[in-house]
Design an enzyme around this catalytic site. Structure first.
Site, mmCIF file in Angstrom:
data_model
loop_
_atom_site.group_PDB
_atom_site.id
_atom_site.type_symbol
_atom_site.label_atom_id
_atom_site.label_comp_id
_atom_site.label_asym_id
_atom_site.label_seq_id
_atom_site.Cartn_x
_atom_site.Cartn_y
_atom_site.Cartn_z
ATOM 1 N N THR A 95 0.790 -1.263 -0.130
ATOM 2 C CA THR A 95 0.158 0.064 0.011
ATOM 3 C C THR A 95 1.055 1.144 -0.105
ATOM 4 O OG1 THR A 95 -0.151 0.120 2.331
ATOM 5 C CG2 THR A 95 -1.801 -1.162 1.231
ATOM 6 N N SER A 152 0.998 4.702 1.745
ATOM 7 C CA SER A 152 0.801 5.105 3.317
ATOM 8 C C SER A 152 -0.377 6.156 3.002
ATOM 9 C CB SER A 152 1.856 5.592 3.838
ATOM 10 O OG SER A 152 2.722 4.599 4.196
ATOM 11 N N HIS A 180 2.441 10.657 5.628
ATOM 12 C CA HIS A 180 3.328 11.153 4.876
ATOM 13 C C HIS A 180 3.554 12.850 5.367
ATOM 14 C CE1 HIS A 180 2.726 8.678 0.946
ATOM 15 N NE2 HIS A 180 3.730 8.128 1.827
#
Length: 186
Positions: free
Chosen positions: A105, A107, A112
């Site tokens: 995936t 994130s 982030h």
């Protein structure tokens, strides 16, 4: 200064000094996890409510929900459009992890933001910064790192899933960040 954190089994010895890699591992999840564990991020509990139809509207939502505070991070994220990094069928402007293939995936955007805000002093304080993003996946964080560092800086993204590396290079190009890509020999 970002702490250098190593993860090795008990009793294992570290490599001799001359065998250690010269990079400061600025982009590692271990570093971010250690800093996050010592920091209060209760205001970011509202992150999963952020969603929008465009990148700019999504950044505005992250700010409205108290996730995004830094002007430098905001400026970088406005220039990195997640739609280029999330495969079709995903929802790039929803604050949740999105599948990018190979059981991996990208994130959630609030992760982030947290990483970029925590690392902002190291990314923006001086020239000639070196960033290593281990497990770079989609490449979205590499693009943001590159926008927050100076022209003489270098951002390296590595991943063990070769198709993700190829896809991230294409995503960076599609997002307009491919002009500074330099392939590294294995």
């Amino acid at each position: 200064m970002v702490e250098r954190i190593a993860c090795r089994p008990r009793g294992a010895r570290s490599a001799p000094r001359h065998h250690r890699h010269p990079f400061r591992l600025v982009g590692t999840l271990l570093t971010v996890a250690a800093v996050v564990a010592r920091t209060n991020y209760s205001a970011r509990a509202m992150a999963y409510r952020a969603h929008a139809r465009t990148n700019d509207a999504f950044i505005d939502e992250l700010k409205r929900h108290g996730v995004l505070h830094s002007r430098a991070v905001e400026a970088a994220l406005r220039r990195v459009d997640r739609r280029h990094y999330v495969p079709s069928g995903g929802d790039p402007y929803f604050d949740a992890p999105q599948l990018i293939g190979h059981d991996v995936t990208i994130s959630a955007p609030h992760m982030h933001v947290m990483a970029l805000e925590l690392l902002e002093p190291q990314l923006t304080r001086r020239d000639n910064v070196r960033v290593l993003d281990v497990g770079s996946g989609s490449g979205v964080l590499c693009a943001a790192f590159a926008l927050m560092t100076g022209a003489s800086s270098r951002v390296y993204g590595i991943d063990v899933v070769e198709p993700l590396v190829e896809r991230s290079v294409q995503s960076l190009r599609n997002d307009g960040h491919g002009t500074r890509l330099v392939p590294l020999d294995a």
